[in-house]
Motif scaffolding. Structure first.
Motif: not given
Ligand code: ASP
Ligand code: MG
Length: 412
Positions: A234-245
């Motif tokens: 299963a896919t987990g959590t992506l840690i990335l740059k914040e976005d408007s969503e």
């Protein structure tokens, strides 16, 4: 694609689990990827080594400590390589120094200063799986260093940067980052995405999934991290740059910390320099202060007395030392007496959306008031609000806040 896969201690805890990890790495390679695996020590091993060192000497020299602690990862990578070979796969394992991981010379908490991946590149070009010992490097004197607890995450991110990897996967024993601790709140939800800043706040508030420095490093270089379960597809959590969503919801996570205590100096003089003296005494003892509250009564009756109470929180482990220090010096500062309370919990809300949503604090306080929970300290930052409450209400507070902000509802 070039892929970094880091497996934590619980994912390499036994021979069978190491075999499983080897299979997963090999299948990624068979899909056509170049695979670099970073391993932690087998579960419990680093603690065991720490204990051994302390049994030998009450205050082990940091350089020697690193020689001892770095062996945990050394065993893991050797076993991993053997597992691959037993499956007929070409593989080569590297210790930190062999993989080109250079650090400063602060033993036990070294920072990666440079990473020269030449040998790794050569082995990848030969079609081998490469496996690197996490948590360790070498300083300019040629001595082995370690990166601090949880430091294998940093090894993985540093390799992702140096090798310009397309993917940095952190495999662990949970499916990802949750809105709150699922052990406390049964409807905690796994988040699909979280920003670096939110992850940093959660990690410093006690979420142990990712080591803080690795998230800082990833943020500075824009390395996207995928935190996922080692034994699930299963896919987990992506840690990335914040976005408007992400900014659309004000609150994204709730945390609980029960590892702090409060110290209060009663009736200190309300004059310049007092706070500085108190806090510098604590800092000199190497104790990190979190919240600080000072507020004298501004009513006319009290104005003439020019006294104020001064409270701050410290890690629970430093609490006895802090009380001792304040009792010894409090009267010099002019305090009437020193009070302590280690029966506290800190509950916090985190979310990048707080920057542009009003009313978060008011909903938080209302939700806690509804449960009759009293707030004894409050602090805020751009993307966080924390309240200190009585320890016994900690878990109740988390559930109340998780409900109030409807964190069980799927969002971005
Ligand atoms: N083995 C080290 C520790 O237990 C490093 C790591 O696992 O990331 O802290
Ligand atoms: Mg870890």
């Amino acid at each position: 694609m070039r892929v970094i896969q880091k497996y934590g201690g619980s994912s390499v805890a036994t021979i069978d689990l190491i075999r499983g990890v080897a299979k997963r790495a090999i299948s990624a390679k068979n899909e056509g990827h170049e695979v670099v695996v970073v391993l932690s020590a087998m579960k419990g091993e680093t603690d065991r080594l720490l204990h051994l060192a302390h049994s030998m000497h009450p205050d082990p020299e940091p350089r020697e400590m690193d020689n001892i602690l770095s062996t945990g990862e050394q065993v893991s990578i050797g076993l991993f390589a053997l597992a691959c070979q037993a499956m007929g796969e070409k593989v080569k394992s590297f210790l930190g120094f062999q993989a080109g991981v250079k650090t400063d010379d602060i033993h036990g908490r070294a920072r990666v200063t440079d990473l020269d991946p030449a040998r790794i590149r050569t082995e990848l070009a030969k079609g081998r799986v490469v496996c690197v010992a996490g948590f360790q490097g070498v300083d300019r004197h040629g001595d082995i260093t370690t990166l601090g607890r949880g430091g294998s995450d940093t090894t993985a991110v540093a390799l992702a940067i140096a090798l310009k990897a397309d993917l940095c996967e952190i495999f662990t024993d949970v499916d990802g980052i949750y809105t709150t601790d699922p052990h406390i709140c049964s409807n905690a939800r796994k988040m699909d995405r979280i920003s670096y800043e939110e992850m940093l706040e959660l990690a410093s508030l006690g979420a142990k999934v990712m080591e803080i420095r690795s998230v800082e490093l990833a943020m500075n270089y824009g390395v996207q991290i995928h935190v996922r379960h080692a034994h699930s597809q299963a896919t987990g959590t992506l840690i990335l740059k914040e976005d408007s969503e992400m900014e659309k919801t004000p609150v994204r996570g709730v945390t609980l910390s029960v590892n702090e205590a409060r110290v209060t100096l009663l009736k200190v003089p309300d004059q310049p320099g007092v706070a500085a003296r108190i806090i510098s005494l604590v800092a000199k003892a190497g104790i990190v202060v979190d919240m600080i509250i000072q507020n004298r009564s501004f009513s006319a009756d009290h104005a003439s007395t020019k006294l104020t109470d001064f409270s701050f929180t410290v890690p629970l482990t430093d609490y006895p030392k802090t009380i001792e220090l304040m009792e010894a010096t409090g009267h010099e500062i002019g305090a009437e007496s020193v009070l302590g309370d280690d029966n506290i919990a800190k509950v916090s809300l985190v979310g990048v959306g707080m920057r542009n949503h009003a009313g978060v604090a008011s909903l938080m306080f209302q939700a806690l008031a509804k449960e009759n929970i009293n707030l004894s300290m409050i602090s805020t930052s751009e993307i966080k609000i924390s309240c200190v409450i009585e320890k016994k209400y900690g878990e109740l507070a988390v559930r109340a806040l998780h409900d109030a902000f409807e964190l069980d509802k799927p969002i971005a």
